[in-house]
Scaffold this motif. Structure first.
Motif, PDB file in Angstrom:
ATOM      1  N   ARG A  67       0.862  -1.188   0.000  1.00  0.00           N
ATOM      2  CA  ARG A  67       0.000   0.000   0.000  1.00  0.00           C
ATOM      3  C   ARG A  67       0.899   1.238   0.000  1.00  0.00           C
ATOM      4  O   ARG A  67       1.343   1.688   1.061  1.00  0.00           O
ATOM      5  CB  ARG A  67      -0.933  -0.002   1.211  1.00  0.00           C
ATOM      6  CG  ARG A  67      -1.967  -1.128   1.179  1.00  0.00           C
ATOM      7  CD  ARG A  67      -3.019  -0.973   2.260  1.00  0.00           C
ATOM      8  NE  ARG A  67      -2.471  -1.233   3.583  1.00  0.00           N
ATOM      9  CZ  ARG A  67      -2.556  -0.394   4.600  1.00  0.00           C
ATOM     10  NH1 ARG A  67      -3.125   0.782   4.443  1.00  0.00           N
ATOM     11  NH2 ARG A  67      -2.039  -0.700   5.784  1.00  0.00           N
ATOM     12  N   THR A  69       2.361   4.948   0.125  1.00  0.00           N
ATOM     13  CA  THR A  69       1.940   6.141   0.847  1.00  0.00           C
ATOM     14  C   THR A  69       2.690   7.341   0.283  1.00  0.00           C
ATOM     15  O   THR A  69       3.925   7.302   0.131  1.00  0.00           O
ATOM     16  CB  THR A  69       2.220   6.015   2.352  1.00  0.00           C
ATOM     17  OG1 THR A  69       3.631   5.786   2.547  1.00  0.00           O
ATOM     18  CG2 THR A  69       1.445   4.850   2.947  1.00  0.00           C
ATOM     19  N   ARG A  72      -0.729  14.080  -1.689  1.00  0.00           N
ATOM     20  CA  ARG A  72      -1.457  14.336  -2.939  1.00  0.00           C
ATOM     21  C   ARG A  72      -0.651  15.196  -3.894  1.00  0.00           C
ATOM     22  O   ARG A  72      -0.895  15.181  -5.107  1.00  0.00           O
ATOM     23  CB  ARG A  72      -2.794  15.028  -2.643  1.00  0.00           C
ATOM     24  CG  ARG A  72      -3.788  14.144  -1.891  1.00  0.00           C
ATOM     25  CD  ARG A  72      -5.032  14.940  -1.528  1.00  0.00           C
ATOM     26  NE  ARG A  72      -6.002  14.096  -0.839  1.00  0.00           N
ATOM     27  CZ  ARG A  72      -6.976  13.449  -1.434  1.00  0.00           C
ATOM     28  NH1 ARG A  72      -7.104  13.539  -2.752  1.00  0.00           N
ATOM     29  NH2 ARG A  72      -7.821  12.710  -0.754  1.00  0.00           N
ATOM     30  N   ALA A  84       5.676   2.857   1.675  1.00  0.00           N
ATOM     31  CA  ALA A  84       4.547   1.942   1.578  1.00  0.00           C
ATOM     32  C   ALA A  84       4.367   1.222   2.900  1.00  0.00           C
ATOM     33  O   ALA A  84       5.296   1.097   3.693  1.00  0.00           O
ATOM     34  CB  ALA A  84       4.750   0.929   0.449  1.00  0.00           C
ATOM     35  N   VAL A  85       3.143   0.764   3.112  1.00  0.00           N
ATOM     36  CA  VAL A  85       2.828  -0.146   4.208  1.00  0.00           C
ATOM     37  C   VAL A  85       2.687  -1.539   3.609  1.00  0.00           C
ATOM     38  O   VAL A  85       1.936  -1.738   2.651  1.00  0.00           O
ATOM     39  CB  VAL A  85       1.534   0.273   4.928  1.00  0.00           C
ATOM     40  CG1 VAL A  85       1.164  -0.743   5.998  1.00  0.00           C
ATOM     41  CG2 VAL A  85       1.698   1.661   5.550  1.00  0.00           C
ATOM     42  N   ARG A 124       5.932  -0.586   7.954  1.00  0.00           N
ATOM     43  CA  ARG A 124       6.006   0.616   7.134  1.00  0.00           C
ATOM     44  C   ARG A 124       7.450   0.845   6.712  1.00  0.00           C
ATOM     45  O   ARG A 124       8.360   0.813   7.536  1.00  0.00           O
ATOM     46  CB  ARG A 124       5.479   1.819   7.913  1.00  0.00           C
ATOM     47  CG  ARG A 124       5.428   3.121   7.119  1.00  0.00           C
ATOM     48  CD  ARG A 124       4.652   4.179   7.878  1.00  0.00           C
ATOM     49  NE  ARG A 124       4.581   5.428   7.150  1.00  0.00           N
ATOM     50  CZ  ARG A 124       5.360   6.477   7.377  1.00  0.00           C
ATOM     51  NH1 ARG A 124       6.270   6.407   8.357  1.00  0.00           N
ATOM     52  NH2 ARG A 124       5.253   7.581   6.676  1.00  0.00           N
ATOM     53  N   VAL A 126       9.925   3.529   4.460  1.00  0.00           N
ATOM     54  CA  VAL A 126       9.942   4.885   3.906  1.00  0.00           C
ATOM     55  C   VAL A 126      11.317   5.198   3.340  1.00  0.00           C
ATOM     56  O   VAL A 126      12.335   4.617   3.735  1.00  0.00           O
ATOM     57  CB  VAL A 126       9.564   5.937   4.974  1.00  0.00           C
ATOM     58  CG1 VAL A 126       8.145   5.722   5.459  1.00  0.00           C
ATOM     59  CG2 VAL A 126      10.542   5.920   6.135  1.00  0.00           C
ATOM     60  N   PRO A 154       0.887   4.540  -6.220  1.00  0.00           N
ATOM     61  CA  PRO A 154      -0.084   5.267  -5.392  1.00  0.00           C
ATOM     62  C   PRO A 154      -1.417   5.374  -6.117  1.00  0.00           C
ATOM     63  O   PRO A 154      -1.477   5.487  -7.345  1.00  0.00           O
ATOM     64  CB  PRO A 154       0.565   6.638  -5.200  1.00  0.00           C
ATOM     65  CG  PRO A 154       2.007   6.430  -5.458  1.00  0.00           C
ATOM     66  CD  PRO A 154       2.095   5.335  -6.479  1.00  0.00           C
TER      67      PRO A 154
END
Length: 221
Positions: A67, A69, A72, A84-85, A124, A126, A154
């Motif tokens: 997932r 992250t 926007r 991402a997770v 998580r 990063v 994303p």
């Protein structure tokens, strides 16, 4: 792994479907790449206005889920986290290798990270990305263990398929006039404050024969 990038939030809308003589109707839908729980809502009405409805839940999932992250949007010059997770949906601990493929930003640290995720848990991951381009940021996160793998972009991308990058900007118009009494040259200096970057700016120079021409050009507006 095949990259999941087709995210649709209403995969099926069938406003009118006719049943057969036994009251049975069949519809086919290709599920998008969203890994989530879907709600199927069906409603029926007969010609003599007998009405019925029913709902059910459908879950689409994978043993290993990525997932991504990200915000926007970015601002030019940002130093922001992307990542991402990773969900381990299995009943066993998984050692997962996570790789970041990114365009439109600079990542100086190692692109591949390894995490150990217990059964049914998540981790998580990063990276720090330096946003140095106005072309937008596009990235894919890949995750793989000994038996399972997934990859995803994303979900919130603009029409160009990237995360937009904006910049702080202010338009400034300066006009000057003068007369050359004889042959020769004159120099007009354009000074930019040091706190502003001249890398991503624009400069437009317009030379007119008289101030009247400037007035005529403004009549369009």
């Amino acid at each position: 792994a095949q990259v999941r990038d087709n995210f649709i939030y209403t995969p099926l809308w069938e406003p009118a479907l006719m049943t057969d003589e036994n009251g049975i109707a069949t519809v086919t839908v290709t599920m998008p790449d969203n890994l989530t729980r879907w709600r199927l809502d069906a409603r029926a009405v007969t010609t003599d206005t007998a009405i019925g409805q029913n709902t059910m839940n459908i879950t689409s999932t994978l043993p290993l889920i990525v997932r991504p992250t990200a915000p926007r949007f970015f601002i030019l010059g940002d130093r922001a986290e992307v990542g991402a997770v990773i969900n381990n949906q299995t009943n066993e601990e998984q050692t997962v290798s996570v790789y970041l493929d990114i365009l439109g930003a600079t990542v100086t640290e190692e692109r591949t990270q390894t995490v150990i995720i217990p059964a049914g848990e998540r981790a998580r991951v990063v990276w720090m990305a330096e946003i140095d381009s106005l072309d937008g940021v596009d990235f894919v996160v890949y995750a793989s263990s000994a038996d399972f793998r997934d990859a995803a972009q994303p979900a919130l991308l603009n029409a160009d398929g990237v995360i937009p990058v904006y910049r702080y900007m202010a338009q400034d118009t300066v006009a000057t006039s003068g007369v050359l009494d004889s042959e020769g040259t004159t120099t007009e200096a354009i000074s930019i404050p040091q706190r502003y970057s001249d890398v991503q700016g624009d400069l437009t120079i317009t030379v007119d024969a008289s101030l009247a021409e400037i007035a005529l050009a403004s009549l369009t507006y």
